[in-house]
Design an enzyme around this catalytic site. Structure first.
Site, PDB file in Angstrom:
ATOM      1  N   GLU A  52       0.856  -1.176   0.000  1.00 50.09           N
ATOM      2  CA  GLU A  52       0.000   0.000   0.000  1.00 50.09           C
ATOM      3  C   GLU A  52       0.892   1.225   0.000  1.00 50.09           C
ATOM      4  O   GLU A  52       1.949   1.234   0.641  1.00 50.09           O
ATOM      5  CB  GLU A  52      -0.918   0.027   1.225  1.00 50.09           C
ATOM      6  CG  GLU A  52      -1.811   1.269   1.254  1.00 50.09           C
ATOM      7  CD  GLU A  52      -2.876   1.220   2.355  1.00 50.09           C
ATOM      8  OE1 GLU A  52      -3.762   2.084   2.338  1.00 50.09           O
ATOM      9  OE2 GLU A  52      -2.802   0.329   3.217  1.00 50.09           O
ATOM     10  N   CYS A 246      -6.477   1.209   2.817  1.00 52.96           N
ATOM     11  CA  CYS A 246      -7.418   2.307   3.009  1.00 52.96           C
ATOM     12  C   CYS A 246      -7.471   3.266   1.834  1.00 52.96           C
ATOM     13  O   CYS A 246      -8.499   3.892   1.579  1.00 52.96           O
ATOM     14  CB  CYS A 246      -7.066   3.050   4.287  1.00 52.96           C
ATOM     15  SG  CYS A 246      -7.476   2.127   5.781  1.00 52.96           S
ATOM     16  N   ASN A 377     -12.478  -2.905   1.098  1.00 55.61           N
ATOM     17  CA  ASN A 377     -11.445  -3.014   2.131  1.00 55.61           C
ATOM     18  C   ASN A 377     -11.946  -2.413   3.434  1.00 55.61           C
ATOM     19  O   ASN A 377     -12.276  -1.234   3.494  1.00 55.61           O
ATOM     20  CB  ASN A 377     -10.181  -2.272   1.686  1.00 55.61           C
ATOM     21  CG  ASN A 377      -9.117  -2.241   2.759  1.00 55.61           C
ATOM     22  OD1 ASN A 377      -8.389  -3.206   2.945  1.00 55.61           O
ATOM     23  ND2 ASN A 377      -9.017  -1.121   3.482  1.00 55.61           N
ATOM     24  N   GLU A 378     -12.067  -3.231   4.459  1.00 58.19           N
ATOM     25  CA  GLU A 378     -12.347  -2.788   5.821  1.00 58.19           C
ATOM     26  C   GLU A 378     -13.619  -1.953   5.949  1.00 58.19           C
ATOM     27  O   GLU A 378     -13.647  -0.964   6.687  1.00 58.19           O
ATOM     28  CB  GLU A 378     -11.152  -2.019   6.395  1.00 58.19           C
ATOM     29  CG  GLU A 378      -9.922  -2.874   6.588  1.00 58.19           C
ATOM     30  CD  GLU A 378      -8.822  -2.197   7.376  1.00 58.19           C
ATOM     31  OE1 GLU A 378      -9.051  -1.072   7.870  1.00 58.19           O
ATOM     32  OE2 GLU A 378      -7.731  -2.779   7.503  1.00 58.19           O
TER      33      GLU A 378
END
Length: 825
Positions: A52, A246, A377-378
Site C-alpha cells: 500500500e 485504506c 477493504n475494511e
C-alpha cells in the site's frame, strides 16, 4: 465502546519474562511427530505481501523516481503544508506554477513557467537525492520555449554547496510545443544529499513539466528501486496484494474524467496506466500526494517479476477505515463495476482486445494471468457493503467465471460488524474472506488456535493484513507463534500477508512495518526476518505433531482497583476494599480531594459534593487507579451513578502492571450490553443485556477469591467465573510440514520466552533420517530492533544432530526451523 478489551490503554502485557541475572533456565518439553500422518495441504500462494502507498512506500520508495513533485501537482488541497513548488526552490529569475491552456494535458495540468534567465533546484526525498559513484542516472523533462532560437538549459547534479557530482547535461529547448528532452549523468561521487539543478539562460519564457531523474539500475529494468524490490523478492511471495488498503476505497468517488479534476477520489486503476506524463496524480488517504508513476501495469509486472500471483483490490463505493459512508449513485456503481471488468481484460485479455491492447502497448502482449480480485477493504457498514459487493461479484462471475472474487470481514478480528459480514459471506457462498487485525503481542500468542474452530466447509480465509503493535523482536516472536497456527490450519487460511510492507523513516504514517528505508539504505525489521523464514520454508503439507505445554503453577488473581467510564459522565462514592477475613484494606468516601487515586491523564475528574465525578462525556477510558497491586482474596465495593452520556460504568480490578486487568463493563456498546472480560486470557467471561439508568445509584461489588470472581449488582449475583487461563500466554509453539521435493520434514519451533526449551523430539517408529539436519535460527533479546546500522536479529545457519528420537534445546527467544531429511529419499 467498540471493543471490550482495553488493556492497551492501561499497560502493555508482559510477553516475555526476562531473568534477572545469570543463564536462562531450561524448561522441558516433548514434541511427538508422526511423519506418516498427512495434514492440510499448503498452497504455494499461502504467504504473500501487501503493498500500500503508505509511509511514502511508492514515491520516494519503491518507485525509483528521485525527483519529488516532478509535475508540480502538489496542492494545499492535498496537504496543508504543500504548495505546487514543494520539493523545489528557485535559484534566480522569476517563476510560477500555472494551470492554463498551455498545459501539457488534461490530467497533467500544472507546469512551471520561468521568466528567463531563471533556475530551479529539486532536493528529492529525505535529505536529498541519493546517487552512487559509478552509477548512471537518466534525466528527462518536458519543455517548451517561446524563443525562435530556443532556450539553453544547464542541468546539473550537485551537492548542497553546488559542487558537481557528475558532469552536467546541456540541452536546448526548441519550439513552443511540449517536447521531451533527455540526458544521462554518470556519477563520479556518491552523495545522499544531492540536488537536481535546472538553470535556463536567454530571454523570454520557458515552460517545464515532468522533470525526472531515474537510476538506470532498477529491479529487472522495470523502474523499481532495486534494494527494496530485492528484499521483497527474497521473501519469495506467493501473491502481491495491491494497491491497498485504506487508500483504495476512500475519497469522494468522483470520476477520473471530472472536469475540475476533483481530488480526494477513490483509487481508480485507469488513472495509473499509459505514458507517465499522461497519468493522473491524486490525493492519498495517508496525507500526501501520489504520482501514480507506480501504477497498475507496474504492479502486475512486479508480481510477475517475483513469481507471485497478482491480487488487486478495487473500491466498492462504501468507504472503510473509519469513514463509514456509502455512495448511492447507481450510474457510478455501474461504472465502477465496468471498470473492474475492464481491469480483468487489461490483465488477461488478448492483445487485440480493447484493454489488452493497452497492456500490449505498454510492453506486455502476453496476459498477466489474473485469478483473484478483491472488492472493498475494511468496510464497517456491513449490509451496505455487501449489497454492492454482490453486484460486483455477479458481474465478474458472469463474464469471468474463473476469477475468484474476494470479500472481507471489516477492520477488526471480532465484533458485530465482523460477525455480520462473515454471515453474509457465508450465506452467499463467497470463496474467500479477507480478515484484518492489528493487535498486541499477547493477543497473537493467545490466539494461536484462532482458526482451529473455523468451519472447514465454509469460506476460506485471506488474512490480508496483520501485525502486532511494534517492531521489537518480542513482536516478531509473537507473530511467529501465531503463524504456526496459520500453517496448522492451512485448509482454512489460504492466503496471509503481514502489513504494511514498506516505510520511509522520514515519512511515517503507520508502524510497525516490515521493511524500513531512507533514500540510500534499506533494512528488514525483526518481523521481516520471521516472515522471510516462514515464507521461504513453507512445505507442501502439514504433518501431524503434538507438543507439551509450558509447566504452570496457578497463582491467585492479584491487583489494585480502578474507576473509569467510556463517553459517559459518572460519579463514584464509598469505595471500600476488604480482605477475605474482613480487614479493611482501603476506603475512600471522597470527603476530601481524591488524592489516593492516580490517573492516566484522560477525562475530567474531581470531588463534587462528596462524590468522585468524571464529567467529560467525550473521554474514552479516563482511568483512575488506587490500592496495592499485590492484593489477593479481596472484596471491592463502590456506589456508582451515571450522570450523562452514552454508556455506563467501567470498573477495572486486578490492576497489577504485569498483564491485562479484568474489566467489568456495565452499560457498554451505547448502553446495549454489559460484559466482564480480561485477565491474561483476554476472554469474555460473561455478557448480557444489562443497561444502566441515568441518575440511579448502583451498589457494585467484586469478590475475588484465588482465581474465582463473583460480581454483584445491588446485592444480586450478576456473574461468577473462574479464570483458568495460564498466567502468561503459551510461549512454546510449533508446527511441522513436509517438503515433498526434498523429502524433508520442516520442524518449526517458536520459543517466545527467556528460558531455553529442552525438547525431546520423537519422529516415531520406522523413522530413518539423515543424522545431520540443517537448522535456521533467529535469536535475540525481546527489545531488539533492527535498524539501518545494526541488525541484531538475523537468521543464522547451523547443523544439528538428529535421529528418530533425539533431544534438542531451543534457545531463549528463538525461532528455529529444522530441515530433517528422510534417508530413503
Amino acid at each position: 465502546m467498540s471493543r471490550v478489551v482495553m488493556a492497551a490503554a492501561l499497560t502493555a502485557s508482559l510477553l516475555v519474562a526476562v531473568p534477572a541475572s545469570g543463564t536462562a533456565a531450561d524448561t522441558d518439553y516433548t514434541l511427538a511427530i508422526d511423519p506418516t500422518a498427512k495434514g492440510a495441504t499448503i498452497d504455494d500462494t499461502m504467504y504473500g505481501v501487501f503493498f500500500e502507498d503508505i509511509n511514502r512506500a511508492a514515491d520516494g520508495g519503491l518507485h525509483a523516481e528521485l525527483v519529488q513533485n516532478r509535475s508540480f501537482e502538489y496542492s494545499t488541497a492535498d496537504n496543508a503544508a504543500y504548495t505546487p513548488l514543494t520539493g523545489w526552490a528557485p535559484t534566480g529569475g522569476t517563476l510560477d506554477v500555472v494551470d492554463d491552456g498551455a498545459r501539457m494535458n488534461e490530467r497533467n495540468r500544472n507546469y512551471l513557467r520561468l521568466g528567463l534567465p531563471a533556475g530551479v533546484i529539486n532536493s528529492g526525498y529525505n535529505s536529498g537525492l541519493a546517487v552512487e559513484k559509478g552509477k548512471r542516472y537518466d534525466f528527462s523533462a518536458w519543455a517548451r520555449s517561446d524563443q525562435p532560437a530556443g532556450t539553453p538549459v544547464h542541468v546539473g547534479l550537485t551537492d548542497p554547496a553546488g559542487k558537481d557530482l557528475a558532469p552536467p547535461v546541456e540541452v536546448r529547448v526548441k519550439g513552443d510545443g511540449w517536447t521531451k528532452y533527455t540526458g544521462t549523468f554518470a556519477a563520479r561521487e556518491s552523495s545522499t544529499t544531492g540536488r537536481l539543478l535546472l538553470d535556463a539562460g536567454g530571454t523570454g519564457t520557458l515552460r517545464l513539466d515532468m522533470v525526472s531523474l531515474f537510476p538506470q539500475d532498477t529491479f529487472k529494468g522495470h523502474g523499481l528501486r532495486k534494494d527494496l524490490a530485492e528484499k521483497i523478492a527474497a521473501l519469495d511471495p506467493g501473491f502481491v496484494r495491491f494497491p491497498g488498503g485504506c487508500l483504495v476505497n476512500t475519497g469522494s468517488h468522483r470520476g477520473y474524467e471530472a472536469p475540475d479534476f476533483e481530488r480526494r477520489r477513490s483509487f481508480q486503476w485507469k488513472d495509473t496506466i499509459g505514458p507517465v506524463e499522461q497519468r493522473a496524480t491524486n490525493w492519498n488517504f495517508w496525507g500526501y500526494n501520489q504520482s501514480y508513476g507506480l501504477g497498475y501495469y507496474e504492479y502486475f509486472q512486479f508480481s510477475e517479476d517475483v513469481g507471485a500471483m497478482p491480487l488487486p483490490v478495487v473500491p466498492a463505493l462504501v468507504t472503510g477505515c473509519g469513514q463509514n459512508r456509502a455512495t448511492d449513485d447507481p450510474e457510478l456503481l455501474r461504472r465502477h463495476i465496468q471498470d473492474t471488468l475492464d481491469l480483468i481484460e487489461f490483465a488477461n485479455g488478448p492483445a487485440d482486445s480493447t484493454w489488452g491492447r493497452k497492456r500490449a502497448e505498454m510492453g506486455h502482449p502476453e496476459p498477466f494471468g489474473l485469478t483473484h480480485v478483491a472488492v472493498g477493504n475494511e468496510e464497517n457498514l456491513a449490509d451496505e457493503f455487501f449489497s454492492r459487493f454482490t453486484r460486483f461479484r455477479a458481474a465478474i462471475e458472469a463474464r469471468y467465471p474463473d476469477i475468484t472474487v474476494v470479500g472481507n470481514s471489516g477492520p477488526d478480528d471480532t465484533g458485530a460488524n465482523f460477525d455480520r459480514l462473515w454471515q453474509l459471506n457465508r450465506d452467499a457462498g463467497v470463496d474467500l474472506v479477507d480478515e484484518h487485525y492489528y493487535n498486541s503481542p499477547s493477543w497473537f500468542l493467545e490466539n494461536n488456535d484462532r482458526y482451529d474452530s473455523y468451519d472447514r466447509n465454509g469460506p476460506k480465509v485471506f488474512l490480508g493484513e496483520y501485525a502486532s503493535q511494534d517492531n521489537r523482536y518480542s513482536n516478531a516472536l509473537a507473530e511467529a507463534a501465531f503463524m504456526t497456527g496459520l500453517e496448522r490450519n492451512a485448509d482454512v487460511v489460504k492466503l496471509a500477508s503481514y502489513a504494511p510492507l514498506l516505510s520511509n523513516e522520514d515519512y511515517v504514517q503507520w508502524r510497525p512495518d516490515m521493511i524500513w528505508f531512507n533514500n540510500h539504505a534499506s533494512w528488514g525489521s525483526t518481523s521481516y526476518e520471521v516472515q522471510k523464514l516462514f515464507m521461504t520454508n513453507v512445505g507442501d503439507h502439514v504433518v501431524k505433531s503434538t507438543a507439551s505445554g509450558t509447566p504452570w503453577s496457578p497463582e491467585p488473581i492479584t491487583g489494585a482497583i480502578g474507576l473509569s467510564s467510556w463517553a459517559t459522565s459518572v460519579a463514584y462514592d464509598d469505595v471500600k476494599v476488604t480482605s477475605a477475613d474482613g480487614r479493611e484494606l482501603f476506603a475512600d468516601d471522597f470527603s476530601v480531594d481524591g488524592g489516593s487515586w492516580t490517573g492516566n491523564g484522560a477525562g475530567n475528574w474531581g470531588v463534587v459534593d462528596g462524590r468522585f465525578v468524571q464529567s467529560d462525556t467525550a473521554a474514552t477510558n479516563p482511568l483512575m487507579t488506587a490500592g496495592d497491586p499485590t492484593w489477593s482474596d479481596f472484596t471491592f465495593s463502590v456506589k456508582a451513578t451515571k450522570l450523562s452520556g452514552s454508556e455506563g460504568f467501567l470498573i477495572p480490578f486486578a490492576v497489577n502492571g504485569t498483564g491485562n486487568p479484568f474489566w467489568w463493563n456495565l452499560g457498554g456498546w451505547n448502553n446495549t450490553r454489559s460484559a466482564v472480560d480480561g485477565g491474561n486470557s483476554s476472554r469474555v467471561f460473561h455478557a448480557d443485556d444489562t443497561r444502566i439508568e441515568t441518575g440511579r445509584t448502583y451498589d457494585l461489588r467484586v469478590e475475588v477469591r484465588d482465581r474465582t470472581v463473583r460480581l454483584f449488582v445491588d446485592g444480586r449475583l450478576w456473574a461468577s467465573f473462574t479464570d483458568e487461563a495460564n498466567k502468561n500466554p503459551e510461549p512454546f509453539r510449533q508446527v511441522v510440514t513436509r517438503d515433498e521435493a526434498t523429502g524433508e520434514l520442516i520442524v518449526k519451533v517458536v520459543n517466545a520466552q527467556s528460558n531455553a526449551a529442552r525438547t525431546k523430539i520423537d519422529l516415531g517408529r520406522g523413522a530413518w533420517v539423515v543424522p545431520t539436519a540443517r537448522a535456521t535460527v533467529l535469536e535475540g533479546l525481546p527489545d531488539d530492533v533492527n535498524t539501518e546500522f545494526t541488525q541484531p536479529v538475523k537468521a543464522r545457519q547451523t547443523q544439528v544432530r538428529v535421529s528418530s528420537s533425539f533431544t534438542h534445546t531451543f534457545p531463549p527467544n528463538s525461532v528455529t526451523f529444522l530441515r530433517i531429511k528422510d534417508r530413503r529419499r
